[in-house]
Design an enzyme around this catalytic site. Structure first.
Site, short mmCIF file in Angstrom:
data_model
loop_
_atom_site.label_atom_id
_atom_site.label_comp_id
_atom_site.label_asym_id
_atom_site.label_seq_id
_atom_site.Cartn_x
_atom_site.Cartn_y
_atom_site.Cartn_z
N LYS A 49 0.85 -1.19 0.00
CA LYS A 49 0.00 0.00 0.00
C LYS A 49 0.88 1.24 0.00
O LYS A 49 1.71 1.43 0.88
CB LYS A 49 -0.92 0.00 1.21
CG LYS A 49 -1.87 -1.22 1.21
CD LYS A 49 -2.82 -1.20 2.37
CE LYS A 49 -2.06 -1.15 3.67
NZ LYS A 49 -2.91 -1.31 4.85
N THR A 81 -8.60 10.34 7.48
CA THR A 81 -8.26 9.05 6.90
C THR A 81 -8.05 7.98 7.97
O THR A 81 -7.41 6.96 7.71
CB THR A 81 -6.99 9.15 6.03
OG1 THR A 81 -5.94 9.69 6.84
CG2 THR A 81 -7.22 10.02 4.81
N GLY A 83 -8.35 4.85 9.88
CA GLY A 83 -8.91 3.54 9.60
C GLY A 83 -8.81 3.07 8.17
O GLY A 83 -9.43 2.07 7.80
N THR A 84 -8.01 3.74 7.35
CA THR A 84 -7.95 3.34 5.94
C THR A 84 -7.39 1.93 5.75
O THR A 84 -7.91 1.17 4.94
CB THR A 84 -7.10 4.33 5.10
OG1 THR A 84 -5.82 4.48 5.72
CG2 THR A 84 -7.77 5.67 4.98
N GLY A 85 -6.35 1.58 6.48
CA GLY A 85 -5.76 0.25 6.32
C GLY A 85 -6.71 -0.87 6.71
O GLY A 85 -6.85 -1.87 6.00
N CYS A 86 -7.38 -0.68 7.84
CA CYS A 86 -8.35 -1.70 8.29
C CYS A 86 -9.54 -1.79 7.34
O CYS A 86 -10.03 -2.88 7.05
CB CYS A 86 -8.84 -1.36 9.70
SG CYS A 86 -7.54 -1.42 10.95
#
Length: 142
Positions: A49, A81, A83-86
Site C-alpha cells: 500500500k 483518513t 482507519g484506511t488500512g483496516c
C-alpha cells in the site's frame, strides 16, 4: 515465520513493509524489491500500500511472486483518513468471501476505499474517520 506462510494476502503499508522486508522504502521504485522480500516469507500475495508515499496518486502494488499489478487512484488531500488500512483489508476480505479472485477483490476494495475517503466525515479536532456507509441506500419508510 509461522503466520505469513499461512496468509493468502498481506497488506502492509510503507512503514510496515520496510520492517517486514528489512529495507528502506523511499519511493515507488523500492516497492518491488520489498514486495519480493515479503513474498519470500510465505504469503501467496503481497499488496504494497503506497498511501504513505508522496505524489498525486495513491498507488498500491499487488505482487504474486511473478508479476506486479498497479492499482492507483487520485490522492485525496484530507486529514480524515483514520482507519484506511483496516477498511481496505476488510473490504478485500469481503470481496474474497464473495468469490472474487484476489486482483479483482483489490480493485473493487480500492474503489470503495477511495470513495470512503472522498466522502469522509469531518468531526472533532483530530484525525477523522472515513465514510464507511457512503454507498448504503437509506431504507424507505411508509
Amino acid at each position: 515465520s509461522l503466520l505469513l506462510p499461512l496468509a493468502e494476502l498481506v497488506t502492509p503499508n510503507v512503514p510496515e513493509a520496510a520492517v517486514l522486508a528489512g529495507m528502506k522504502i523511499a519511493g515507488e521504485k523500492d516497492l518491488a524489491g520489498a514486495a519480493a522480500r515479503i513474498h519470500a516469507l510465505g504469503p501467496r500475495y503481497v499488496l504494497m500500500k503506497g498511501g504513505h508515499l508522496e505524489g498525486d496518486e495513491a498507488a498500491d502494488y499487488l505482487y504474486d511472486g511473478r508479476a506486479m499489478q498497479r492499482f492507483a487512484a487520485p490522492r485525496i488531500h484530507t486529514g480524515n483518513t483514520h482507519g484506511t488500512g483496516c477498511t481496505y483489508a476488510s473490504a478485500i476480505a469481503a470481496r474474497l468471501a464473495h468469490g472474487d479472485p484476489v486482483p479483482e477483490a483489490v480493485r473493487v476494495a480500492k474503489a470503495y476505499l477511495t470513495e470512503a475517503i472522498r466522502r469522509h466525515v469531518p468531526m472533532g479536532a483530530g484525525h477523522g474517520p472515513l465514510n464507511h456507509g457512503w454507498n448504503i441506500t437509506p431504507p424507505r419508510y411508509p
